[in-house]
Design a protein around this motif. Structure first.
Motif, short mmCIF file in Angstrom:
data_model
loop_
_atom_site.label_atom_id
_atom_site.label_comp_id
_atom_site.label_asym_id
_atom_site.label_seq_id
_atom_site.Cartn_x
_atom_site.Cartn_y
_atom_site.Cartn_z
N HIS A 39 -12.39 37.46 19.88
CA HIS A 39 -11.93 36.57 18.82
C HIS A 39 -12.28 35.12 19.15
O HIS A 39 -12.87 34.41 18.34
N GLU A 45 -15.24 35.63 16.66
CA GLU A 45 -14.63 35.93 15.36
C GLU A 45 -13.74 34.84 14.80
O GLU A 45 -13.48 34.83 13.60
N CYS A 46 -13.25 33.95 15.64
CA CYS A 46 -12.39 32.87 15.16
C CYS A 46 -13.14 32.06 14.11
O CYS A 46 -14.37 31.93 14.18
N SER A 47 -12.44 31.51 13.15
CA SER A 47 -13.11 30.75 12.09
C SER A 47 -13.92 29.60 12.67
O SER A 47 -15.02 29.31 12.20
N ARG A 74 -17.11 31.05 14.25
CA ARG A 74 -18.06 31.43 13.19
C ARG A 74 -18.77 30.20 12.63
O ARG A 74 -19.96 30.25 12.33
N GLN A 103 -25.65 33.33 13.64
CA GLN A 103 -24.55 34.20 13.24
C GLN A 103 -24.94 35.66 13.18
O GLN A 103 -24.14 36.54 13.50
N VAL A 137 -20.08 40.93 15.00
CA VAL A 137 -19.30 41.95 15.71
C VAL A 137 -19.25 43.22 14.89
O VAL A 137 -18.92 43.20 13.71
#
Length: 147
Positions: A22, A26-28, A31, A40, A45
């Motif tokens: 994360h 995956e965290c904003s 990203r 990206q 993932v």
């Protein structure tokens, strides 16, 4: 020595349980970083992925430059996370990208150019990252766990 109360809440995005996948992928915020540098698609993932699986995919299928940037950006994202957790200092996407580029320009390229040997630093001297000998892998760790 710092003692850290481990909680189930992410310190910097306040969403769910913190883990490496994360925080780095995956965290904003993470990203946003990956989108800003156009990587990206390389760090997307999939089901049951770990950070190691994603990195292996990048290193096996991407170019050397892509793998290098992914590694430097992971480190820079992690440093940004630690700055927030420890000092409550926030960094922008631009700052994280600049950190990675500075790492590339300074330490990484210098290590590749120099025939850096493992030496004891001189008193008052600074230490720099040294490329490990052929056939060796260097792993840096900045965290510990205590049961």
């Amino acid at each position: 020595m710092k003692n850290v109360a481990v909680t189930e809440v992410r310190s910097w995005c306040h969403v769910g349980r913190e883990d490496d996948i994360h925080a780095l992928l995956e965290c904003s915020f993470a990203r946003e970083v990956w989108e800003a540098v156009g990587l990206q698609q390389w760090v997307a993932v999939r089901n049951n992925d770990t950070v190691l699986k994603v990195l292996k995919r990048v290193f096996n299928a991407g170019t050397g430059d892509q793998g290098l940037m992914v590694g430097l950006l992971c480190w820079s994202i992690w440093c940004r996370r630690n700055k927030w957790v420890w000092d409550k200092v926030s960094m922008s996407v631009f700052s994280v990208r600049a950190m990675a580029m500075n790492l590339l320009a300074d330490d990484w390229n210098r290590a590749r150019e120099d025939d850096c040997k493992y030496k004891n630093p001189q008193p008052g001297g600074t230490m720099h990252w040294c490329k490990p000998p052929l056939g060796w892998v260097k792993v840096n760790v900045d965290a510990t766990c205590k049961p």
